[in-house]
Design a protein around this motif. Sequence first.
Motif, PDB file in Angstrom:
ATOM      1  N   ALA A 209       0.802  -1.221   0.000  1.00  0.00           N
ATOM      2  CA  ALA A 209       0.000   0.000   0.000  1.00  0.00           C
ATOM      3  C   ALA A 209       0.836   1.273   0.000  1.00  0.00           C
ATOM      4  CB  ALA A 209      -0.943   0.009   1.203  1.00  0.00           C
ATOM      5  N   PHE A 210       2.067   1.202   0.509  1.00  0.00           N
ATOM      6  CA  PHE A 210       2.854   2.424   0.665  1.00  0.00           C
ATOM      7  C   PHE A 210       4.205   2.395  -0.037  1.00  0.00           C
ATOM      8  CE2 PHE A 210       0.471   2.698   4.890  1.00  0.00           C
ATOM      9  CZ  PHE A 210      -0.581   3.384   4.301  1.00  0.00           C
ATOM     10  N   GLY A 211       4.497   1.296  -0.738  1.00  0.00           N
ATOM     11  CA  GLY A 211       5.711   1.273  -1.538  1.00  0.00           C
ATOM     12  C   GLY A 211       6.936   0.707  -0.878  1.00  0.00           C
ATOM     13  N   ALA A 212       6.870   0.412   0.439  1.00  0.00           N
ATOM     14  CA  ALA A 212       8.010  -0.179   1.134  1.00  0.00           C
ATOM     15  C   ALA A 212       7.517  -0.766   2.449  1.00  0.00           C
ATOM     16  CB  ALA A 212       9.087   0.865   1.409  1.00  0.00           C
ATOM     17  N   PRO A 213       8.091  -1.892   2.878  1.00  0.00           N
ATOM     18  CA  PRO A 213       7.677  -2.460   4.168  1.00  0.00           C
ATOM     19  C   PRO A 213       8.066  -1.530   5.308  1.00  0.00           C
ATOM     20  CG  PRO A 213       9.603  -3.603   3.314  1.00  0.00           C
ATOM     21  CD  PRO A 213       9.125  -2.699   2.219  1.00  0.00           C
ATOM     22  N   PHE A 214       7.381  -1.675   6.430  1.00  0.00           N
ATOM     23  CA  PHE A 214       7.701  -0.847   7.592  1.00  0.00           C
ATOM     24  C   PHE A 214       9.001  -1.289   8.263  1.00  0.00           C
ATOM     25  CE2 PHE A 214       2.995  -0.250   7.457  1.00  0.00           C
ATOM     26  CZ  PHE A 214       2.990   1.121   7.339  1.00  0.00           C
ATOM     27  N   ALA A 298      -3.939   7.863  10.892  1.00  0.00           N
ATOM     28  CA  ALA A 298      -4.033   8.643   9.656  1.00  0.00           C
ATOM     29  C   ALA A 298      -2.672   9.228   9.298  1.00  0.00           C
ATOM     30  CB  ALA A 298      -5.059   9.755   9.818  1.00  0.00           C
ATOM     31  N   GLY A 299      -1.898   9.608  10.313  1.00  0.00           N
ATOM     32  CA  GLY A 299      -0.579  10.182  10.072  1.00  0.00           C
ATOM     33  C   GLY A 299       0.383   9.198   9.438  1.00  0.00           C
ATOM     34  N   ILE A 300       0.219   7.903   9.731  1.00  0.00           N
ATOM     35  CA  ILE A 300       1.064   6.887   9.098  1.00  0.00           C
ATOM     36  C   ILE A 300       0.813   6.876   7.589  1.00  0.00           C
ATOM     37  CG2 ILE A 300       1.485   4.403   8.908  1.00  0.00           C
ATOM     38  CD1 ILE A 300       0.841   4.193  11.901  1.00  0.00           C
ATOM     39  N   ALA A 301      -0.471   6.922   7.215  1.00  0.00           N
ATOM     40  CA  ALA A 301      -0.819   6.938   5.786  1.00  0.00           C
ATOM     41  C   ALA A 301      -0.339   8.228   5.131  1.00  0.00           C
ATOM     42  CB  ALA A 301      -2.327   6.783   5.615  1.00  0.00           C
ATOM     43  N   VAL A 302      -0.506   9.340   5.809  1.00  0.00           N
ATOM     44  CA  VAL A 302      -0.086  10.627   5.261  1.00  0.00           C
ATOM     45  C   VAL A 302       1.412  10.633   4.987  1.00  0.00           C
ATOM     46  CG1 VAL A 302       0.213  13.073   5.798  1.00  0.00           C
ATOM     47  CG2 VAL A 302      -1.980  11.962   6.263  1.00  0.00           C
ATOM     48  N   ALA A 303       2.199  10.149   5.944  1.00  0.00           N
ATOM     49  CA  ALA A 303       3.651  10.158   5.786  1.00  0.00           C
ATOM     50  C   ALA A 303       4.085   9.271   4.625  1.00  0.00           C
ATOM     51  CB  ALA A 303       4.320   9.687   7.081  1.00  0.00           C
ATOM     52  N   ALA A 304       3.478   8.082   4.515  1.00  0.00           N
ATOM     53  CA  ALA A 304       3.888   7.145   3.470  1.00  0.00           C
ATOM     54  C   ALA A 304       3.464   7.612   2.081  1.00  0.00           C
ATOM     55  CB  ALA A 304       3.302   5.765   3.769  1.00  0.00           C
ATOM     56  N   LEU A 343      -6.724   9.819  -2.169  1.00  0.00           N
ATOM     57  CA  LEU A 343      -5.729   8.764  -2.347  1.00  0.00           C
ATOM     58  C   LEU A 343      -5.194   8.300  -0.998  1.00  0.00           C
ATOM     59  CD1 LEU A 343      -3.874   7.134  -4.306  1.00  0.00           C
ATOM     60  CD2 LEU A 343      -2.270   9.051  -4.157  1.00  0.00           C
ATOM     61  N   THR A 344      -4.900   9.248  -0.130  1.00  0.00           N
ATOM     62  CA  THR A 344      -4.375   8.916   1.194  1.00  0.00           C
ATOM     63  C   THR A 344      -5.422   8.184   2.020  1.00  0.00           C
ATOM     64  OG1 THR A 344      -3.001  10.905   1.102  1.00  0.00           O
ATOM     65  CG2 THR A 344      -3.236   9.837   3.233  1.00  0.00           C
ATOM     66  N   ALA A 345      -6.679   8.627   1.935  1.00  0.00           N
ATOM     67  CA  ALA A 345      -7.750   7.972   2.686  1.00  0.00           C
ATOM     68  C   ALA A 345      -7.935   6.527   2.244  1.00  0.00           C
ATOM     69  CB  ALA A 345      -9.059   8.749   2.514  1.00  0.00           C
ATOM     70  N   GLU A 346      -7.844   6.278   0.942  1.00  0.00           N
ATOM     71  CA  GLU A 346      -8.002   4.906   0.453  1.00  0.00           C
ATOM     72  C   GLU A 346      -6.789   4.048   0.816  1.00  0.00           C
ATOM     73  OE1 GLU A 346     -10.710   3.772  -0.433  1.00  0.00           O
ATOM     74  OE2 GLU A 346     -11.764   5.667  -0.739  1.00  0.00           O
ATOM     75  N   ALA A 347      -5.605   4.633   0.796  1.00  0.00           N
ATOM     76  CA  ALA A 347      -4.420   3.890   1.228  1.00  0.00           C
ATOM     77  C   ALA A 347      -4.529   3.541   2.709  1.00  0.00           C
ATOM     78  CB  ALA A 347      -3.159   4.707   0.962  1.00  0.00           C
ATOM     79  N   LEU A 348      -5.071   4.461   3.503  1.00  0.00           N
ATOM     80  CA  LEU A 348      -5.295   4.199   4.924  1.00  0.00           C
ATOM     81  C   LEU A 348      -6.275   3.045   5.104  1.00  0.00           C
ATOM     82  CD1 LEU A 348      -5.040   4.875   7.934  1.00  0.00           C
ATOM     83  CD2 LEU A 348      -6.787   6.646   7.605  1.00  0.00           C
ATOM     84  N   THR A 349      -7.322   3.026   4.286  1.00  0.00           N
ATOM     85  CA  THR A 349      -8.294   1.932   4.343  1.00  0.00           C
ATOM     86  C   THR A 349      -7.606   0.594   4.100  1.00  0.00           C
ATOM     87  OG1 THR A 349     -10.130   3.330   3.607  1.00  0.00           O
ATOM     88  CG2 THR A 349     -10.380   0.963   3.289  1.00  0.00           C
ATOM     89  N   GLN A 350      -6.703   0.539   3.114  1.00  0.00           N
ATOM     90  CA  GLN A 350      -5.999  -0.704   2.810  1.00  0.00           C
ATOM     91  C   GLN A 350      -5.067  -1.108   3.954  1.00  0.00           C
ATOM     92  OE1 GLN A 350      -7.318  -2.173   0.365  1.00  0.00           O
ATOM     93  NE2 GLN A 350      -8.370  -0.277  -0.240  1.00  0.00           N
ATOM     94  N   LEU A 351      -4.440  -0.119   4.598  1.00  0.00           N
ATOM     95  CA  LEU A 351      -3.575  -0.410   5.742  1.00  0.00           C
ATOM     96  C   LEU A 351      -4.369  -1.077   6.856  1.00  0.00           C
ATOM     97  CD1 LEU A 351      -1.000  -0.140   7.518  1.00  0.00           C
ATOM     98  CD2 LEU A 351      -1.797   2.157   8.111  1.00  0.00           C
ATOM     99  N   ILE A 352      -5.521  -0.512   7.171  1.00  0.00           N
ATOM    100  CA  ILE A 352      -6.340  -1.033   8.266  1.00  0.00           C
ATOM    101  C   ILE A 352      -6.904  -2.408   7.912  1.00  0.00           C
ATOM    102  CG2 ILE A 352      -8.441  -0.647   9.610  1.00  0.00           C
ATOM    103  CD1 ILE A 352      -7.915   2.396   9.173  1.00  0.00           C
ATOM    104  N   ALA A 353      -7.477  -2.504   6.707  1.00  0.00           N
ATOM    105  CA  ALA A 353      -8.138  -3.744   6.308  1.00  0.00           C
ATOM    106  C   ALA A 353      -7.148  -4.872   6.050  1.00  0.00           C
ATOM    107  CB  ALA A 353      -8.979  -3.496   5.052  1.00  0.00           C
ATOM    108  N   GLY A 354      -5.947  -4.534   5.603  1.00  0.00           N
ATOM    109  CA  GLY A 354      -5.013  -5.570   5.189  1.00  0.00           C
ATOM    110  C   GLY A 354      -4.017  -5.994   6.236  1.00  0.00           C
TER     111      GLY A 354
END
Length: 551
Positions: A209-214, A298-304, A343-354
């Motif tokens: 979802a963010f282009g690189a593992p944490f 939300a800040g995690i998604a924003v940063a990524a 875009l960020t909101a949908e990426a956040l959704t994928q982070l939470i759901a996945g």
Amino acid sequence: MAIVDLFLSHPGYIAASIPVLVLLVHIVPWLVDSHSIRDIKGPWLAKFSDFWLGYWAAQGKRSEHVHEMHKKYAGTFVRLAPNHVSIADSEALQTVYAHGNGTLKSNFYDAFVSLRRGLFNTRSRPEHTRKRKIVSHIFSQKNVLEFEVNVKQALLNLTKQWDRLCEGGVKGISGDEGEGGWKGHDGRVWFDCLPWFNYLAFDIIGDLAFGAPFGMLDACADSAPVAINNEAMMAQYGSTKPDAEAKEPEVMHVPAIQILNSRGEFSASMGVLPPWIRPLVKKIPWYAKGNQAVKNLAGIAVAAVAKRLAADAQGEKSERVDLLRRLQESRDDEGKRMGKEELTAEALTQLIAGSDTTSNSSCAITYHLAHNPAVQHKLQKELDDALGLDDSPVLSYEQIKSLPYLDAVINEGLRVHSTSAMGLPRLVPEGGITVLDRFFPEGTVLSVPSYTIHREKRTWGEDCDEFRPERWFERDQTDIQRCFNPFSYGPRACVGKNLATMELFMIMATVIRRYEFVLENFDAPFETREGFLRKPLGCRVGVRRRNLDPL
């Protein structure tokens, strides 16, 4: 006007009237019975207030207590709140959640909005249709198979760490011997497998979802970068012409898994409360902490996402194919792409759901296999027979996707544990709907609890509380599929089902083929706590490498 003047001149009248007003607010709706549900049994307090449901949601035991109420009142319908009815019958799934019935998501989902509404929490049917058209093709089976390499890499990192533990009994990784483990009897290493499955799931979804593992598996720690100021980060890195002179927005590292857990508990308990009281409740310390977790997540998604947009804007666009790139390239019916906030909101959704869903289910299935050695050995034999001498540390999806007992084990784990366990609330539309021969007028909230229908004895048998994969070969398949609801149902069902299925098959096949598990305390209950999802509180196991050499 004289009455108002009287109250203003005598503050004591105001204080005395508050209890009366509170009673009227709760008693009058029950007397009026605009939803025609006064005859439906349920907890006494639930007739008049949302407090009963709110209390058990905050305690993390909502689904279990709703299930107990259905058993106590021995009825299909149970009243959970003044306008909320739980329907414990799998036949109701098709009516409450299906296409074309007109039901909407209730205001429960407002509590899950942070940056802006995404695919999961939008309540507008047209907006949901638009978003789903953009997102759904990304999760087609064909596209999902392109993500297998990302899953493999994360699994390889996990097996490297577990092999290291099994070989050397490394103690105290990150200063926590519970996560690091130590050698014990029978040559096993003992640790809590839940944190490891969390690290694995977060690294996979971070990569996708963010282009690189944490980097959680490498660090053996729960840590992810988060934007300190979401608005500043989006303004600077979301621009096509970033200001080179501007100060780089700050980030800090936070425990993302812990934050996700707090966010789920906060939103799930806040969502069952009346909207008018939510701003006041947020002042209570426990809720205030949860509200901060929402912002941090939300800040995690924003940063990524901001990091990806900045690289693109500066001509450093990556050629990698991942969820974020797919979201960036997608267009709606008018040919428009998502803006940076959407875009960020949908990426956040994928982070939470996945993340939580995969780690919760992997941990639960591992527990049940360790608790049922015969099942574990039967699954290992199926894997050994299918794979022969292949001792690759990570198995491909193609190798294991058609194995029937593996499929049954995973499905049984999803049924018994029910990660998505609660009845997802739906608002009855104008004109009302009829469910199981009972009419419900507009404005009534209905839900079908997955935790309970996954224990429907007429479908699953008298032993429905037990983990027994063999039932998937014994029971009528039509009944089973009608009653099995791990990814929800209808137009709002989980869009990432194909990805989740591939991940679970690869994770469970890899770890069960490579390792043998026993429980540290065989008689200890498998404890969980529910936010929006039911999460295990831990699973301490003894692990050792299997000998796959036939000689």
